[in-house]
Design a protein around this motif. Structure first.
Motif, short mmCIF file in Angstrom:
data_model
loop_
_atom_site.label_atom_id
_atom_site.label_comp_id
_atom_site.label_asym_id
_atom_site.label_seq_id
_atom_site.Cartn_x
_atom_site.Cartn_y
_atom_site.Cartn_z
N GLN A 106 0.85 -1.19 0.00
CA GLN A 106 0.00 0.00 0.00
C GLN A 106 0.88 1.24 0.00
OE1 GLN A 106 -2.89 -0.32 3.29
NE2 GLN A 106 -4.45 -0.49 1.70
N VAL A 107 0.53 2.22 -0.81
CA VAL A 107 1.32 3.43 -0.97
C VAL A 107 0.46 4.64 -0.63
CG1 VAL A 107 2.74 4.79 -2.53
CG2 VAL A 107 2.63 2.29 -2.81
N ALA A 108 0.96 5.46 0.27
CA ALA A 108 0.21 6.64 0.72
C ALA A 108 0.12 7.68 -0.37
CB ALA A 108 0.86 7.23 1.96
N ASP A 131 19.59 7.75 -1.49
CA ASP A 131 20.87 7.62 -0.80
C ASP A 131 21.44 8.99 -0.44
OD1 ASP A 131 20.90 4.84 -0.93
OD2 ASP A 131 22.05 4.78 -2.79
N GLN A 132 21.39 9.92 -1.39
CA GLN A 132 22.00 11.23 -1.17
C GLN A 132 21.16 12.12 -0.26
OE1 GLN A 132 23.40 13.00 -4.92
NE2 GLN A 132 23.72 10.93 -5.74
N ALA A 133 19.85 11.85 -0.20
CA ALA A 133 18.98 12.67 0.65
C ALA A 133 18.87 12.14 2.07
CB ALA A 133 17.58 12.74 0.03
N ALA A 134 19.41 10.95 2.32
CA ALA A 134 19.31 10.35 3.65
C ALA A 134 19.93 11.25 4.71
CB ALA A 134 20.00 8.98 3.66
N GLY A 135 19.19 11.46 5.79
CA GLY A 135 19.68 12.28 6.88
C GLY A 135 19.63 13.77 6.64
N ARG A 136 19.05 14.20 5.53
CA ARG A 136 18.99 15.64 5.22
C ARG A 136 17.65 16.26 5.58
NH1 ARG A 136 22.54 17.47 1.40
NH2 ARG A 136 21.88 19.50 2.23
N GLY A 137 16.72 15.46 6.08
CA GLY A 137 15.40 16.00 6.43
C GLY A 137 14.53 16.26 5.21
N VAL A 138 14.80 15.54 4.14
CA VAL A 138 14.05 15.70 2.89
C VAL A 138 13.34 14.40 2.56
CG1 VAL A 138 14.22 16.15 0.41
CG2 VAL A 138 15.67 17.42 2.01
N ASN A 139 12.02 14.47 2.42
CA ASN A 139 11.26 13.30 1.99
C ASN A 139 11.27 13.18 0.47
OD1 ASN A 139 10.50 12.40 4.57
ND2 ASN A 139 8.76 13.83 4.62
N LEU A 182 5.45 4.79 -9.25
CA LEU A 182 4.66 4.22 -8.15
C LEU A 182 5.10 2.80 -7.80
CD1 LEU A 182 2.12 3.95 -6.28
CD2 LEU A 182 0.82 3.33 -8.35
N PRO A 183 5.31 1.88 -8.77
CA PRO A 183 5.64 0.49 -8.41
C PRO A 183 6.97 0.34 -7.68
CG PRO A 183 4.77 0.59 -10.65
CD PRO A 183 5.04 2.00 -10.22
N ALA A 184 7.81 1.38 -7.64
CA ALA A 184 9.08 1.28 -6.91
C ALA A 184 8.84 0.92 -5.45
CB ALA A 184 9.84 2.60 -7.00
N HIS A 221 12.41 7.69 4.30
CA HIS A 221 12.05 8.98 3.72
C HIS A 221 11.45 8.85 2.32
CE1 HIS A 221 16.19 8.07 2.74
NE2 HIS A 221 16.28 9.03 1.85
N LEU A 222 11.25 7.62 1.82
CA LEU A 222 10.42 7.41 0.63
C LEU A 222 8.99 7.29 1.14
CD1 LEU A 222 10.06 6.89 -2.40
CD2 LEU A 222 10.48 4.45 -1.96
N ARG A 223 8.22 8.37 1.00
CA ARG A 223 6.99 8.48 1.77
C ARG A 223 5.72 8.08 1.04
NH1 ARG A 223 8.02 10.85 6.76
NH2 ARG A 223 5.95 9.96 7.14
#
Length: 533
Positions: free
Chosen positions: A212-214, A238-246, A254-256, A267-269
């Motif tokens: 299920q995807v929000a 990978d590059q956005a991890a820990g940066r506070g960016v969703n 979508l299927p990812a 953070h993949l929301r």
């Protein structure tokens, strides 16, 4: 340069006949159309030189991955809604010329001249139709080959056939008797290419699982990633991890969410938006950057053009570019600067706040015994594969209406962006299974074929003997290559819409109807009555 154009490769082409004049319906200018034709002509010249080299001694030393790369990337760049940037198209043309000349010099063969696409557009009607079918199918194959190649998966059969198919366009003596089998060969090679891509995706990211995807955007900075490229999505995460960016997927990404590897990124929301043709409305007021990884790009509207980034094969003049080093830092910094929404923002349609995806062939075939038993016991009466490319032309409401009207004891499989016409519907369950199952991207069409073949084996019959009907929407050239794969497999009774391809002549259409029982769609009521009779 010419100030008029001719292009009829996509479904929304003007008047269902061809885009002519200063610009196409997709937003491509006449100048860009001319540059794309010149690039295609250069690819044909490269292919002819490669074919000549293959007949000469020592070809392995002269023909290297670069010729294959140029053919693959150049064909992909000319697919609808990918590359609108004349400079990048000319750079690909220069690469084709350089590689052609290098191969010719290395083996002492004559470098072939560029092919004039006007010869194709002005060929006799059926020859033009079949050569167009070959060319547009090759563009679809190249797109799938590109996605596999960026993950390190290649197939010499696929690479060699891109050159072979391109070279065939220059054969002015070829008639329908030779060109129709060649078009079906495009479908055969495309099936191998989609199988390769399926292997690349599952071995890299895992086997998709129902997920299920929000459809709600959380407060704070975020990035929207559009297109089809799973590797680019991973690199952004990978590059956005820990940066506070969703990070949110858009459309065909979508299927990812169904791949196990992507479940590791908190953070993949969720997923924002629907099919490609709605992007101008969906992106207009987003306080966030949008990254286009592949097709389908529309010319960005002024309301969000300053927030668009492109990478890979997709390009548009004046848009910020992430080059091959894949440093997405500028995208992340843009997200932090724009800040996102202050409050949660619902983006769902009236049917629900969640979408379900991940019913790939691994998940469905894992329940194959239950499915077969349900059919044998009469609990499942019919399977419908309703999917394909979405588009803007009126008449595509057919597919939502069709799905709504399918019997309560039937199963609807879907894939590609055509599913956004109805994937918010709750069709309930049948025999303990969801009635509506999203199998993934258009890139995942191989999975639908795997399921059909497995069911036929289970019932000891041919695919055409199954209670299975394919109802396909088409828009661009990947859909053309998939259709050719289905025809090459001998699958009959396909319903195709919302319009027939403008490049299919009456003579070629007559063959498709006679040999493959292809049906142009009519109305959901009429078509279902025939299918279920």
């Amino acid at each position: 340069m010419d100030t008029t154009m001719f292009c009829f490769q996509c479904e929304q082409t003007a008047g269902c006949a061809g885009c002519m004049g200063a610009a196409g319906v997709c937003g491509k200018t006449a100048a860009t159309a001319q540059v794309q034709d010149e690039l295609t002509g250069a690819l044909v010249g490269l292919a002819l030189t490669v074919q000549a080299a293959k007949a000469a001694e020592g070809v392995k030393a002269a023909v290297c991955d670069e010729a294959d790369n140029v053919a693959m990337e150049g064909l992909f760049a000319t697919l609808t809604n990918v590359d609108f940037d004349d400079a990048s198209l000319r750079a690909l043309t220069a690469r084709a010329h350089a590689e052609r000349d290098r191969i010719a010099a290395a083996l002492g063969v004559e470098a072939a001249s560029d092919y004039d696409l006007a010869l194709l557009w002005n060929a006799p009607e059926d020859v033009r139709s079949l050569k167009s079918l070959v060319l547009f199918g090759l563009r679809g194959v190249a797109a799938y080959a590109y996605h596999a190649a960026v993950l390190g998966y290649r197939d010499e059969t696929v690479s060699a056939f891109l050159h072979q198919g391109l070279a065939s366009l220059a054969d002015n003596e070829a008639g329908a008797d030779e060109l129709l089998p060649l078009a079906l060969r495009v479908g055969e090679v495309n099936l191998r290419c989609m199988e390769l891509l399926d292997q690349a995706n599952t071995e890299t990211f895992g086997t998709p699982e129902p997920t299920q995807v929000a459809r709600t955007i959380e407060p704070g900075p975020f990035i929207v990633v559009s297109g089809h490229d799973l590797l680019d999505l991973k690199l952004v995460l990978d590059q956005a991890a820990g940066r506070g960016v969703n990070v949110y997927t858009h459309g065909e990404l979508l299927p990812a969410h169904a791949y196990p590897l992507f479940k590791q990124y908190p953070h993949l929301r969720g997923n924002l938006g629907t099919a490609w043709q709605n992007q101008r409305e969906e992106f207009a007021n987003l306080p966030a950057p949008i990254l286009f990884t592949t097709n389908c790009l529309m010319p960005p509207a002024a309301s969000y053009a300053d927030r668009v980034f492109t990478t890979g094969p997709v390009a548009f003049p004046g848009m910020a570019r992430i080059d091959a080093n894949k440093d997405f830092g500028p995208v992340i910094e843009s997200a932090l600067e724009l800040g996102g929404f202050a409050e949660p923002r619902a983006v769902a349609a009236e049917e629900g706040a969640w979408l379900t995806t991940g019913f790939g062939h691994g998940a469905i075939l894992g329940s194959a015994d239950a499915v077969v038993d349900a059919v044998k016991q009469g609990a499942i009466s019919h399977f419908f594969l309703v999917g394909g490319c979405d588009g803007a032309r009126p008449g595509r409401g057919y597919f939502r209406d069709f799905v709504r009207r399918t019997p309560a004891d039937s199963v609807v499989l879907t894939l590609a962006c055509g599913k956004f016409r109805f994937n918010d519907l709750d069709l309930g369950t049948v025999a303990g299974l969801p009635r509506l199952m999203d199998m993934g991207q258009c890139n995942d069409a191989y999975g639908a074929i795997r399921v059909a073949v497995a069911l036929a084996e289970a019932f000891e019959c041919g695919v055409n003997d199954l209670p299975l009907t394919l109802v396909l929407s088409w828009y661009e050239q990947k859909a053309v290559s998939i259709l050719l794969s289905l025809l090459n497999l001998g699958i009959k009774g396909i319903y195709l819409g919302p319009t027939l391809p403008a490049f299919v002549s009456p003579g070629v259409l007559d063959v498709l109807v006679r040999e493959f029982d292809v049906h142009p769609i009519s109305t959901p009521e009429e078509d279902l009555a025939v299918i279920l009779a």
